[in-house]
Design a protein around this motif. Structure first.
Motif, PDB file in Angstrom:
ATOM      1  N   GLY A 139      19.165 -12.422 -14.139  1.00  0.00           N
ATOM      2  CA  GLY A 139      18.533 -12.167 -12.847  1.00  0.00           C
ATOM      3  C   GLY A 139      18.597 -10.707 -12.455  1.00  0.00           C
ATOM      4  O   GLY A 139      17.642 -10.150 -11.907  1.00  0.00           O
ATOM      5  N   LEU A 140      19.735 -10.063 -12.747  1.00  0.00           N
ATOM      6  CA  LEU A 140      19.885  -8.638 -12.428  1.00  0.00           C
ATOM      7  C   LEU A 140      18.900  -7.792 -13.239  1.00  0.00           C
ATOM      8  O   LEU A 140      18.221  -6.914 -12.699  1.00  0.00           O
ATOM      9  N   LEU A 141      18.813  -8.056 -14.543  1.00  0.00           N
ATOM     10  CA  LEU A 141      17.895  -7.299 -15.391  1.00  0.00           C
ATOM     11  C   LEU A 141      16.437  -7.537 -14.984  1.00  0.00           C
ATOM     12  O   LEU A 141      15.623  -6.604 -14.980  1.00  0.00           O
ATOM     13  N   LEU A 142      16.114  -8.783 -14.651  1.00  0.00           N
ATOM     14  CA  LEU A 142      14.745  -9.083 -14.227  1.00  0.00           C
ATOM     15  C   LEU A 142      14.405  -8.348 -12.940  1.00  0.00           C
ATOM     16  O   LEU A 142      13.322  -7.771 -12.810  1.00  0.00           O
ATOM     17  N   GLY A 143      15.332  -8.337 -11.985  1.00  0.00           N
ATOM     18  CA  GLY A 143      15.091  -7.633 -10.727  1.00  0.00           C
ATOM     19  C   GLY A 143      14.908  -6.142 -10.927  1.00  0.00           C
ATOM     20  O   GLY A 143      14.028  -5.519 -10.315  1.00  0.00           O
ATOM     21  N   ILE A 144      15.728  -5.545 -11.793  1.00  0.00           N
ATOM     22  CA  ILE A 144      15.590  -4.114 -12.080  1.00  0.00           C
ATOM     23  C   ILE A 144      14.235  -3.835 -12.724  1.00  0.00           C
ATOM     24  O   ILE A 144      13.544  -2.874 -12.372  1.00  0.00           O
ATOM     25  N   GLY A 145      13.842  -4.690 -13.669  1.00  0.00           N
ATOM     26  CA  GLY A 145      12.555  -4.506 -14.329  1.00  0.00           C
ATOM     27  C   GLY A 145      11.389  -4.622 -13.365  1.00  0.00           C
ATOM     28  O   GLY A 145      10.432  -3.837 -13.431  1.00  0.00           O
ATOM     29  N   ILE A 146      11.447  -5.592 -12.449  1.00  0.00           N
ATOM     30  CA  ILE A 146      10.376  -5.760 -11.465  1.00  0.00           C
ATOM     31  C   ILE A 146      10.285  -4.536 -10.560  1.00  0.00           C
ATOM     32  O   ILE A 146       9.194  -4.043 -10.249  1.00  0.00           O
ATOM     33  N   ALA A 147      11.449  -4.029 -10.127  1.00  0.00           N
ATOM     34  CA  ALA A 147      11.453  -2.870  -9.237  1.00  0.00           C
ATOM     35  C   ALA A 147      10.916  -1.621  -9.933  1.00  0.00           C
ATOM     36  O   ALA A 147      10.225  -0.800  -9.319  1.00  0.00           O
ATOM     37  N   LEU A 148      11.214  -1.462 -11.223  1.00  0.00           N
ATOM     38  CA  LEU A 148      10.749  -0.279 -11.950  1.00  0.00           C
ATOM     39  C   LEU A 148       9.279  -0.366 -12.325  1.00  0.00           C
ATOM     40  O   LEU A 148       8.544   0.618 -12.248  1.00  0.00           O
ATOM     41  N   ALA A 149       8.828  -1.559 -12.736  1.00  0.00           N
ATOM     42  CA  ALA A 149       7.455  -1.711 -13.220  1.00  0.00           C
ATOM     43  C   ALA A 149       6.466  -2.101 -12.129  1.00  0.00           C
ATOM     44  O   ALA A 149       5.258  -1.934 -12.301  1.00  0.00           O
ATOM     45  N   GLY A 150       6.955  -2.641 -11.014  1.00  0.00           N
ATOM     46  CA  GLY A 150       6.036  -3.140  -9.992  1.00  0.00           C
ATOM     47  C   GLY A 150       5.277  -4.356 -10.463  1.00  0.00           C
ATOM     48  O   GLY A 150       4.133  -4.600 -10.070  1.00  0.00           O
ATOM     49  N   ALA A 151       5.907  -5.143 -11.333  1.00  0.00           N
ATOM     50  CA  ALA A 151       5.262  -6.336 -11.889  1.00  0.00           C
ATOM     51  C   ALA A 151       6.337  -7.272 -12.397  1.00  0.00           C
ATOM     52  O   ALA A 151       7.479  -6.870 -12.629  1.00  0.00           O
ATOM     53  N   CYS A 152       5.972  -8.546 -12.557  1.00  0.00           N
ATOM     54  CA  CYS A 152       6.861  -9.525 -13.158  1.00  0.00           C
ATOM     55  C   CYS A 152       6.064 -10.271 -14.230  1.00  0.00           C
ATOM     56  O   CYS A 152       4.852 -10.057 -14.368  1.00  0.00           O
ATOM     57  N   PRO A 153       6.689 -11.128 -15.015  1.00  0.00           N
ATOM     58  CA  PRO A 153       5.953 -11.798 -16.092  1.00  0.00           C
ATOM     59  C   PRO A 153       4.708 -12.552 -15.636  1.00  0.00           C
ATOM     60  O   PRO A 153       3.762 -12.706 -16.409  1.00  0.00           O
ATOM     61  N   GLY A 154       4.684 -13.019 -14.393  1.00  0.00           N
ATOM     62  CA  GLY A 154       3.511 -13.737 -13.909  1.00  0.00           C
ATOM     63  C   GLY A 154       2.427 -12.805 -13.386  1.00  0.00           C
ATOM     64  O   GLY A 154       1.238 -13.002 -13.645  1.00  0.00           O
ATOM     65  N   THR A 155       2.825 -11.772 -12.652  1.00  0.00           N
ATOM     66  CA  THR A 155       1.839 -10.899 -12.023  1.00  0.00           C
ATOM     67  C   THR A 155       1.213  -9.907 -12.999  1.00  0.00           C
ATOM     68  O   THR A 155       0.132  -9.381 -12.727  1.00  0.00           O
ATOM     69  N   VAL A 156       1.879  -9.631 -14.117  1.00  0.00           N
ATOM     70  CA  VAL A 156       1.325  -8.641 -15.043  1.00  0.00           C
ATOM     71  C   VAL A 156      -0.015  -9.111 -15.605  1.00  0.00           C
ATOM     72  O   VAL A 156      -0.936  -8.296 -15.814  1.00  0.00           O
ATOM     73  N   ALA A 157      -0.177 -10.408 -15.826  1.00  0.00           N
ATOM     74  CA  ALA A 157      -1.459 -10.927 -16.316  1.00  0.00           C
ATOM     75  C   ALA A 157      -2.546 -10.745 -15.262  1.00  0.00           C
ATOM     76  O   ALA A 157      -3.690 -10.395 -15.590  1.00  0.00           O
ATOM     77  N   ALA A 158      -2.200 -10.985 -13.994  1.00  0.00           N
ATOM     78  CA  ALA A 158      -3.174 -10.785 -12.921  1.00  0.00           C
ATOM     79  C   ALA A 158      -3.525  -9.307 -12.787  1.00  0.00           C
ATOM     80  O   ALA A 158      -4.683  -8.961 -12.496  1.00  0.00           O
ATOM     81  N   GLN A 159      -2.557  -8.427 -12.974  1.00  0.00           N
ATOM     82  CA  GLN A 159      -2.836  -6.990 -12.911  1.00  0.00           C
ATOM     83  C   GLN A 159      -3.795  -6.565 -14.020  1.00  0.00           C
ATOM     84  O   GLN A 159      -4.697  -5.753 -13.803  1.00  0.00           O
ATOM     85  N   ILE A 160      -3.600  -7.107 -15.213  1.00  0.00           N
ATOM     86  CA  ILE A 160      -4.515  -6.792 -16.319  1.00  0.00           C
ATOM     87  C   ILE A 160      -5.919  -7.284 -15.991  1.00  0.00           C
ATOM     88  O   ILE A 160      -6.918  -6.581 -16.197  1.00  0.00           O
ATOM     89  N   GLY A 161      -6.015  -8.491 -15.461  1.00  0.00           N
ATOM     90  CA  GLY A 161      -7.321  -9.028 -15.097  1.00  0.00           C
ATOM     91  C   GLY A 161      -7.992  -8.236 -13.995  1.00  0.00           C
ATOM     92  O   GLY A 161      -9.225  -8.157 -13.943  1.00  0.00           O
ATOM     93  N   ALA A 162      -7.195  -7.622 -13.109  1.00  0.00           N
ATOM     94  CA  ALA A 162      -7.756  -6.842 -12.007  1.00  0.00           C
ATOM     95  C   ALA A 162      -8.064  -5.406 -12.416  1.00  0.00           C
ATOM     96  O   ALA A 162      -8.610  -4.643 -11.614  1.00  0.00           O
TER      97      ALA A 162
END
Length: 208
Positions: free
Chosen positions: A83-106
């Motif tokens: 959970g800690l690593l996932l939170g750090i990754g989301i904060a750095l990338a501005g995306a999570c495994p679910g939203t990254v696909a929507a970002q690519i589509g947009a």
């Protein structure tokens, strides 16, 4: 269920999920970072709404005997560190495994790098799992739920928590209305400071 039917259902659910993300603007990096920094609460509202909906659906299906629950085991090391690593990754990338696909589509081109990093990380974990398993994938109470702890059926607990979440969402919306957070025109663009010397926009945005 056949493989083709499972794929078709998965694609349909993914399309609905992606449409909901796009319309709610939760996929936008600014919204995600704003939530992580506690500057806006759009993401929290959408996720709590999804949890509430899931609880209601599962309560009905489980109460009618149409669905069985298969909770995963609680593993302290894996859950906390993951959970800690996932939170750090989301904060750095501005995306999570679910939203990254929507970002690519947009059309967010940098989301491709986020996707590549996620795939690389998953591959690295697959190779490192034999080494990490004794450290992270052991230790914990196993499969534990409130239904097991209290001895009550799942469905009334789910309905009770859904009611609490609805009350929390109402209070959160009154404190931070979504229209104020998403912009005065409600067009999905987050409020931005006007350039120096420019007059701030009021009301609807000018067309073009």
């Amino acid at each position: 269920m056949s493989v083709l039917a499972a794929i078709a259902i998965g694609l349909a659910m993914g399309a609905v999920f992606g449409l909901a993300l796009e319309k709610s603007r939760v996929f936008e990096p600014g919204v995600i970072l704003g939530q992580m920094q506690l500057r806006n609460f759009l993401m929290l509202k959408i996720f709590l709404t999804a949890v509430t909906t899931g609880l209601l659906v599962l309560a009905v299906l489980n109460g009618l005997g149409l669905a069985k629950l298969h909770p995963k085991a609680t593993l302290y090391g894996a859950d906390l560190l993951g959970g800690l690593l996932l939170g750090i990754g989301i904060a750095l990338a501005g995306a999570c495994p679910g939203t990254v696909a929507a970002q690519i589509g947009a059309g967010y081109r940098d989301a491709w790098f986020t996707l590549a990093g996620g795939l690389l990380g998953a591959t690295a974990f697959a190779y490192a799992e034999p080494v990490l398993k004794p450290l992270l994938l052991t230790g914990g109470p196993g499969r534990i739920t409130l239904a097991h702890v209290t001895g009550l059926p799942f469905w009334p607990l789910a309905l009770g928590f859904a009611a609490l979440l609805v009350a929390g969402l109402v209070a959160l919306e009154r404190w931070r209305p979504w229209r104020a957070e998403i912009g005065p025109a409600a067009d999905g663009l987050l409020p931005q400071a006007p350039p120096a010397g420019a007059e701030p926009l009021t009301g609807l945005r000018a067309a073009g």
